[in-house]
Design an enzyme around this catalytic site. Sequence first.
Site, short mmCIF file in Angstrom:
data_model
loop_
_atom_site.label_atom_id
_atom_site.label_comp_id
_atom_site.label_asym_id
_atom_site.label_seq_id
_atom_site.Cartn_x
_atom_site.Cartn_y
_atom_site.Cartn_z
N GLU A 49 0.84 -1.20 0.00
CA GLU A 49 0.00 0.00 0.00
C GLU A 49 0.88 1.25 0.00
O GLU A 49 1.90 1.30 0.68
CB GLU A 49 -0.92 0.00 1.23
CG GLU A 49 -1.89 1.17 1.26
CD GLU A 49 -2.84 1.13 2.45
OE1 GLU A 49 -3.94 1.71 2.34
OE2 GLU A 49 -2.48 0.54 3.48
N LYS A 121 -10.05 1.32 -2.65
CA LYS A 121 -10.30 0.88 -1.27
C LYS A 121 -11.73 1.22 -0.84
O LYS A 121 -12.15 2.37 -0.89
CB LYS A 121 -9.29 1.57 -0.34
CG LYS A 121 -9.28 1.09 1.09
CD LYS A 121 -8.14 1.80 1.82
CE LYS A 121 -7.89 1.23 3.21
NZ LYS A 121 -6.73 1.91 3.85
N CYS A 162 -5.75 -3.14 2.72
CA CYS A 162 -5.51 -2.83 4.12
C CYS A 162 -6.74 -3.02 5.00
O CYS A 162 -7.11 -4.14 5.34
CB CYS A 162 -4.94 -1.43 4.25
SG CYS A 162 -4.09 -1.11 5.83
#
Length: 285
Positions: A49, A121, A162
């Site tokens: 990331e 995301k 994440c």
Amino acid sequence: MLKMAKAGFRIALLQLKVGPNKSENVANAVSRIRSAVKDNGARVVALPECFNSPYGTQHFAEYAEEVPDGETSRSLSAVAKELGIYLIGGTIPERNKTENKIYNTCTVWSPEGDLMATYRKIHLFDINIPGGITFRESDVLTGGRELAIVPVDGVKIGIGICYDIRFDELARLYRNQGCDMLIYPGAFNMKTGPLHWELLARARANDTQSYIATISPARDAGAGYIAWGHSMVVDPWAKIVASAKEGEETVLADLDFEKVDQVRAQIPIFQQRRTDLYNTTQQKS
């Protein structure tokens, strides 16, 4: 009819150092991609990331660029084509000029250098741990709304980023759509990393009976946001098969997707779920 055997491949997770110079970050990533392929025979390479910029809400706007026309996308496309590999391009801050929004975005590149998928995301990292860490991605970023599944040598790979790994519903949606592996570029911190990084990777592997890969930036004790590191590959039995420590490192693993089918046949939880009582379905956006 005979069932076609699923292929396997070697994956390389690149736990990269990240500094304030975007061009240097990208050049380092490209160099290490070449090494993972030429020296170690990786078929799939995955980056962490925010590999082209420091991680932090104060940095996202400054480092954001368009996909697929920005500096980073062009570099990833070129090296994927040069080496003939599948490249999971970690994440970068993406500026969408049409929408006037910034996303935390993972790009996936084919061996021909084509953009196979773009994943933004979905779950933004907004937390407040007294005495620990307070962080609000939503102050700058917009959450995505679409899943991303990419076919690689006969297997399906789902992409998350994440904080997405905390949401088992997302992983289950990917499993429902036939994914054999989930890949999560991520940057857990020094509070949540020791507690939950390994736990969540193994939990999602156990939930979905899939391979899981998590890819972190290398730890920099002098950074404003200090990443935990410990990138890892987990197999469908929820066993860690390869992992890094804290620094810049390449994690290699040979994946056998017959194992996915074997685990799912031996413990057939997706045939045993009581979908008359509960289910996970994707709502139309």
